[in-house]
Design an enzyme around this catalytic site. Structure first.
Site, PDB file in Angstrom:
ATOM      1  N   PHE A   6      29.454  21.717 -26.019  1.00 42.55           N
ATOM      2  CA  PHE A   6      28.121  21.857 -26.628  1.00 42.55           C
ATOM      3  C   PHE A   6      27.714  20.479 -27.116  1.00 42.55           C
ATOM      4  O   PHE A   6      28.465  19.837 -27.860  1.00 42.55           O
ATOM      5  CB  PHE A   6      28.153  22.805 -27.835  1.00 42.55           C
ATOM      6  CG  PHE A   6      26.857  22.779 -28.629  1.00 42.55           C
ATOM      7  CD1 PHE A   6      25.898  23.751 -28.443  1.00 42.55           C
ATOM      8  CD2 PHE A   6      26.585  21.762 -29.547  1.00 42.55           C
ATOM      9  CE1 PHE A   6      24.694  23.714 -29.147  1.00 42.55           C
ATOM     10  CE2 PHE A   6      25.382  21.712 -30.252  1.00 42.55           C
ATOM     11  CZ  PHE A   6      24.439  22.690 -30.051  1.00 42.55           C
ATOM     12  N   GLU A   7      26.544  20.043 -26.715  1.00 34.50           N
ATOM     13  CA  GLU A   7      25.995  18.800 -27.262  1.00 34.50           C
ATOM     14  C   GLU A   7      24.491  18.893 -27.162  1.00 34.50           C
ATOM     15  O   GLU A   7      23.971  19.352 -26.136  1.00 34.50           O
ATOM     16  CB  GLU A   7      26.368  17.580 -26.394  1.00 34.50           C
ATOM     17  CG  GLU A   7      27.741  17.031 -26.567  1.00 34.50           C
ATOM     18  CD  GLU A   7      28.034  15.879 -25.594  1.00 34.50           C
ATOM     19  OE1 GLU A   7      27.445  15.815 -24.497  1.00 34.50           O
ATOM     20  OE2 GLU A   7      28.852  15.038 -25.961  1.00 34.50           O
TER      21      GLU A   7
END
Ligand SMILES: Nc1nc2c(ncn2[C@@H]2O[C@H](COP(=O)(O)OP(=O)(O)O)[C@@H](O)[C@H]2O)c(=O)[nH]1
Ligand SMILES: [Mg+2]
Length: 421
Positions: free
Chosen positions: A307-308
């Site tokens: 996740f970014e």
């Protein structure tokens, strides 16, 4: 009569000729257009051409994507907390500005059903009201099933890119025998993905190339989504806009310690880079997140990069490119098994001001085997979360999120002690 038929045949031949010329011209236009993204307007995409040209950073303007400034934020207030006006309005398409932003997924054709699940959750919890685009990247051409399924689920435009071979192969300076020996040793030591070549290409690609693919060049922000992830709570505001208006460059939901065996010399390589490029090290950085002894050794803390939400312009900056190229030369993507998570995290912690890194507490997220479930019953109810708070990883011993709070002098949310064990 015979003359009349001959004339008709002539007309038909001329019409056929004109059609053939028209067909040829329109097809050549397609070919010469390979430099522009192929777009599916949220529909099935049979016959879509894939984008193939190599990624590049324009020399005169490394931060190619335009920064959005043409709106008045006060005209479109964002409800960031349940007390803000408009919080309960989750219906319809959200009016207001959109950022130059896209979701991005690296995937194989065989990942189609797992990425379908992820997309469905992202759409239901957020994007159905915002309709941001989605870029899919692959080292092999995407097949029609992949394109049809994903484009039918995404509410924005979908783009499909083929990664050029030079971004998914061994650089010429890598000693193949040495790399093969490492893979064999790691296999015997049972290190996860230790003997995988493709996993190494994947980590190197995510570290140094995804943000330079032609399809990504017009965007300023990205949100990375992997197959099989979950979003457990509603997202009431636009995280891209939050990043922009709060000058954030990098963000995370989960953090943890890296396996030492995969990065034994990464920190040596980082220290070499810091020595050669002191100009890229930010004042007021987050070194204390990475090191307990002022930078002598690495404590292995990193943000989990599956996740970014982050700034593509930052990744395309000279500072980040110098950093990636310096690490890449040292060969640890192949002589060890450096992951893109520590590579991105170290860059963010050293080259950004600490205020530019954001923890998205209100984006509840799962990637096997860890969960970020927001702390606090009231918040979870307001966000209509379906995660079990007992699974929240934030305050457990193997998470680095407590350390992030301490480094940034942030107060931990009420109830965190109950979630420690
Ligand atoms: N195109 C392509 N994508 C890959 C390959 N290997 C991994 N990926 C993608 O890279 C991301 C990370 O891989 P994943 O298997 O989830 O690794 P993990 O999360 O570290 O266990 C996912 O989005 C995968 O779909 C590959 O060989 N080719
Ligand atoms: Mg994964």
């Amino acid at each position: 009569m015979a003359t009349g038929s001959a004339r008709y045949v002539r007309y038909i031949l001329v019409a056929f000729f004109i059609l053939a010329v028209f067909y040829y011209v329109s097809n050549s236009a397609d070919v010469s257009n390979l430099g522009t993204p192929i777009v599916n307007q949220g529909r099935a995409s049979s016959g879509t051409t894939q984008h193939t040209s190599a990624g590049h950073t324009p020399k005169d303007s490394p931060n190619a994507a335009k920064v959005k400034t043409d709106y008045d934020a006060s005209q479109f207030p964002m409800a960031l907390t349940p007390n803000d006006p408009g919080w309960d309005d989750l219906s319809g398409i959200k009016p207001g500005p959109r950022m130059n932003a896209t979701f991005v997924t690296l995937a194989r054709n065989s990942d189609v059903w797992e990425i379908a699940k992820s997309i469905r959750q992202v759409e239901d919890r957020f994007n159905r009201r915002y309709n941001y685009d989605w870029v899919f990247l692959n080292d092999k051409p995407f097949d029609d099933t992949f394109k049809n399924v994903t484009s039918s689920l995404v509410s924005g435009k979908t783009h499909y890119g083929l990664i050029p071979e030079e971004h998914w192969s061994f650089p010429e300076w890598i000693d193949q025998d040495k790399a093969a020996k490492v893979r064999q040793d790691m296999k015997e030591a049972k290190i996860i993905y230790g003997d995988s070549i493709s996993y190494r290409h994947m980590c190197r690609f995510e570290s140094g190339f995804f943000f330079r693919q032609p399809l990504m060049m017009n965007y300023e922000y990205y949100w990375r989504v992997e197959p099989s992830v979950e979003l457990y709570c509603d997202i009431h505001y636009d995280p891209f806009r939050f990043m922009h208006e709060n000058k954030k460059k990098y963000s995370f939901t989960l953090s943890l310690y890296e396996y030492h065996e995969t990065i034994p010399t990464l920190w040596d390589s980082v220290k070499k880079f810091m020595k050669n490029h002191p100009e890229h090290i930010a004042a007021g950085n987050s070194m204390a997140f990475l090191s307990d002894d002022g930078g002598e050794t690495y404590n292995k803390c990193h943000f989990w990069s599956n996740f970014e939400i982050g700034s593509l312009n930052w990744l395309r900056s000279k500072a980040y490119i110098d950093y990636f190229e310096s690490l890449d030369r040292d060969g640890g993507f192949f002589y060890e098994r450096w992951g893109d998570a520590p590579v991105h995290s170290i860059a963010a912690a050293l080259m950004l001001h600490k205020e530019e890194i954001h923890f998205f507490n209100d984006i509840a997220y799962y990637h096997v085997p860890f969960t970020h479930c927001p702390t606090g019953q009231a918040l979870r109810s307001a966000l209509k979360c379906h995660c079990n708070p007992a699974d929240n990883f934030d305050w457990k011993g193997y998470s680095c999120t407590s350390r992030f709070f301490e480094v940034n002098h942030m107060e931990k949310p009420e109830g965190w002690e109950q979630e420690k064990n």
